[in-house]
Design an enzyme around this catalytic site. Structure first.
Site, PDB file in Angstrom:
ATOM      1  N   ARG A 270       0.846  -1.200   0.000  1.00 24.91           N
ATOM      2  CA  ARG A 270       0.000   0.000   0.000  1.00 24.91           C
ATOM      3  C   ARG A 270       0.879   1.246   0.000  1.00 24.91           C
ATOM      4  O   ARG A 270       1.843   1.333   0.759  1.00 24.91           O
ATOM      5  CB  ARG A 270      -0.924   0.008   1.228  1.00 24.91           C
ATOM      6  CG  ARG A 270      -1.843  -1.202   1.264  1.00 24.91           C
ATOM      7  CD  ARG A 270      -2.829  -1.168   2.401  1.00 24.91           C
ATOM      8  NE  ARG A 270      -3.583  -2.414   2.463  1.00 24.91           N
ATOM      9  CZ  ARG A 270      -4.521  -2.694   3.361  1.00 24.91           C
ATOM     10  NH1 ARG A 270      -4.827  -1.794   4.296  1.00 24.91           N
ATOM     11  NH2 ARG A 270      -5.149  -3.848   3.347  1.00 24.91           N
ATOM     12  N   ARG A 285       2.448   1.297  10.345  1.00 27.31           N
ATOM     13  CA  ARG A 285       1.986   1.695   9.007  1.00 27.31           C
ATOM     14  C   ARG A 285       3.146   1.547   8.019  1.00 27.31           C
ATOM     15  O   ARG A 285       4.028   2.387   7.940  1.00 27.31           O
ATOM     16  CB  ARG A 285       1.474   3.132   9.036  1.00 27.31           C
ATOM     17  CG  ARG A 285       0.661   3.523   7.804  1.00 27.31           C
ATOM     18  CD  ARG A 285       0.092   4.922   7.959  1.00 27.31           C
ATOM     19  NE  ARG A 285      -0.817   5.008   9.090  1.00 27.31           N
ATOM     20  CZ  ARG A 285      -2.103   4.688   9.049  1.00 27.31           C
ATOM     21  NH1 ARG A 285      -2.636   4.267   7.925  1.00 27.31           N
ATOM     22  NH2 ARG A 285      -2.860   4.801  10.126  1.00 27.31           N
ATOM     23  N   GLU A 357      -5.931  -0.637  15.722  1.00 28.74           N
ATOM     24  CA  GLU A 357      -6.577  -1.591  14.817  1.00 28.74           C
ATOM     25  C   GLU A 357      -5.639  -2.730  14.438  1.00 28.74           C
ATOM     26  O   GLU A 357      -4.481  -2.515  14.086  1.00 28.74           O
ATOM     27  CB  GLU A 357      -7.048  -0.880  13.548  1.00 28.74           C
ATOM     28  CG  GLU A 357      -7.727  -1.813  12.553  1.00 28.74           C
ATOM     29  CD  GLU A 357      -7.964  -1.175  11.198  1.00 28.74           C
ATOM     30  OE1 GLU A 357      -8.127  -1.921  10.226  1.00 28.74           O
ATOM     31  OE2 GLU A 357      -7.956   0.079  11.111  1.00 28.74           O
ATOM     32  N   SER A 360     -10.055  -5.849  10.595  1.00 35.12           N
ATOM     33  CA  SER A 360     -11.284  -5.212  10.154  1.00 35.12           C
ATOM     34  C   SER A 360     -12.091  -6.262   9.409  1.00 35.12           C
ATOM     35  O   SER A 360     -11.592  -6.873   8.452  1.00 35.12           O
ATOM     36  CB  SER A 360     -10.975  -4.022   9.242  1.00 35.12           C
ATOM     37  OG  SER A 360     -12.136  -3.268   8.972  1.00 35.12           O
ATOM     38  N   ARG A 398       1.316  -6.083  12.929  1.00 35.35           N
ATOM     39  CA  ARG A 398       0.723  -5.434  14.103  1.00 35.35           C
ATOM     40  C   ARG A 398       0.568  -6.419  15.263  1.00 35.35           C
ATOM     41  O   ARG A 398       0.643  -6.026  16.431  1.00 35.35           O
ATOM     42  CB  ARG A 398      -0.611  -4.789  13.735  1.00 35.35           C
ATOM     43  CG  ARG A 398      -0.447  -3.616  12.784  1.00 35.35           C
ATOM     44  CD  ARG A 398      -1.704  -2.783  12.658  1.00 35.35           C
ATOM     45  NE  ARG A 398      -1.482  -1.632  11.785  1.00 35.35           N
ATOM     46  CZ  ARG A 398      -2.288  -0.586  11.693  1.00 35.35           C
ATOM     47  NH1 ARG A 398      -3.391  -0.538  12.427  1.00 35.35           N
ATOM     48  NH2 ARG A 398      -2.020   0.422  10.882  1.00 35.35           N
TER      49      ARG A 398
END
Length: 434
Positions: A270, A285, A357, A360, A398
């Site tokens: 990403r 990130r 987070e 999801s 994460r």
């Protein structure tokens, strides 16, 4: 993609629901839609009238020929009708293409029970599990804890630039152990079929799951300059949701094939466009990170239950690792483009003193299926769109952050969670290399 018949039947209602995502809603140009629809209706009515007139004239020509009478004038009218119908058909094709292009930029409609709100501040906490550990020493973050274990951001930056990571030794092994553990739980306990998928896909696959055309700036792409594929453009997958979901694109499934439950471990790529200055330290990130993805393809009547099940499958990983977390129901303004309803799982990160987070899970209902043209033959023998769901089970990097920080000891060592020890050769504690 939204059902165009719903827009034709209740455009104002659709616009109102889209406005709960962002107000005023910028997604659908209502005036352009109405103009195209009005022209489409006019052309279709005119086409039906012309078809009826041509049928009448064809019968008339037959009668004239039987009587030996001249058919020149009637034939000329038939020819004119044919020319007008051809032009009308071409224009209808253009209108449909314009409507389709417009709808590709419109997000899914929020489900009725999604809380309305502009952003993450309107999310609703559903539950918490576990109690954050009380440390009797000053906690370190995962960057400082991971460095002596082989978590190397400097080498990652040297090789590829910022937001890339190089791992070796204990850190690399722990990262691998987490991914293997997640896959084993999802396949052996939750019924998912493990898959290995391409990391490069064509634009059509990303359009099917909703990343294109709206979010091209968030994607990396490569172009081949040699051989049979010269000039071809591929995109690096932002998640294996793309490949797993598109595995059933352009397919009519038998009802007894449902549900389909797939999982894969893959890197995700990403660009993080628009996130400058956010989470620049550490693994939170990254441009490249690993994730174990869950995808379900289900009967529409079962998708709500499948979403709850999928959230539970993600929770199971955190519970087995002993990591405190909370579950949030996202508001209309915080959901992803293709989601009708989303639950986020946030894990406790001690060094930040907050939840972040880590998964999801979303029900996209028929939104992706309509874009992919994925149907099943229902009990009445008619083709009906499936519902698609996706969720992280979990984001590996994460989770590594959470394990390092929650399982740290005063001397900088890391107590390996019980469930990971078989994947770590029985090692119980990771100690900094001297």
């Amino acid at each position: 993609m939204l059902d165009i018949t719903l827009l034709r039947r209740d455009l104002d209602g659709v616009l109102a629901r889209l406005a709960t995502r962002k107000n005023p809603q910028p997604f659908l140009d209502a005036d352009t839609f109405r103009a195209l629809e009005a022209e489409r209706k006019t052309l279709q009515i005119r086409t039906e009238e012309l078809q009826s007139r041509r049928n009448q004239l064809s019968k008339q020509i037959g009668g004239l020929k039987a009587k030996g009478q001249d058919t020149t004038a009637v034939m000329a009218e038939v020819g004119g009708i044919g020319d007008e119908m051809k032009a009308g058909g071409e224009r209808l094709t253009q209108i449909q293409a314009a409507l389709d292009a417009m709808l590709l930029h419109v997000p899914n409609l929020p489900a009725a029970d999604v809380p309305v709100g502009p952003d993450e501040h309107a999310n609703v906490e559903v539950r918490r599990w576990g109690t954050p550990r009380a440390f009797d020493f000053t906690v370190k973050d995962h960057v400082d804890l991971g460095a002596p274990l082989g978590l190397d951001f400097e080498t990652g930056a040297k090789l590829s630039g910022s937001r890339f990571t190089f791992m070796q030794g204990a850190a690399a092994r722990l990262h691998r152990a987490l991914a293997q553990f997640m896959l084993d739980v999802q396949t052996t306990e939750h019924g998912y079929t493990e898959c290995y998928t391409p990391y490069l896909v064509q634009a059509k696959a990303l359009q099917g799951t909703g990343q294109l055309p709206k979010f091209e700036q968030d994607l990396f792409h490569v172009t081949s300059g040699d051989g049979d594929a010269a000039g071809s453009k591929w995109y690096l997958i932002p998640t294996s949701e793309v490949t797993l979901t598109n595995a059933v694109a352009e397919t009519v499934l038998a009802i007894d094939q449902l549900p389909i439950k797939l999982t894969a471990h893959s890197p995700c790529f990403r660009s993080e466009a628009g996130s400058a200055g956010r989470d620049t330290r550490g693994l939170i990130r990254q441009h490249q990170f690993d994730k174990v993805e869950m995808v379900q393809i289900v009967h529409p009547e079962h998708s709500e239950g499948a979403l709850a099940e999928m959230v539970g499958h993600a929770e199971a990983i955190l519970q087995k690792l002993g990591l405190p977390y909370r579950v949030l129901l996202l508001s209309t303004g915080d959901m992803g483009f293709g989601a009708a309803k989303t639950f986020d799982l946030e894990v406790w990160v001690p060094a930040q003193g907050t939840y972040r987070e880590i998964s999801s899970c979303s029900n996209c209902e028929a939104f992706q299926a309509r874009r992919m043209q994925t149907r099943f033959k229902n009990a009445q023998g008619k083709n009906e769109f499936v519902h698609t769901l996706n969720g992280s089970g979990l984001a590996v990097g994460r989770t590594l952050v959470a394990v390092l920080e929650n399982c740290q000891n005063a001397d900088g060592s890391i107590t390996v969670p019980d469930v990971l020890r078989p994947y770590m050769g029985g090692v119980e504690v990771l100690r900094p290399a001297c």
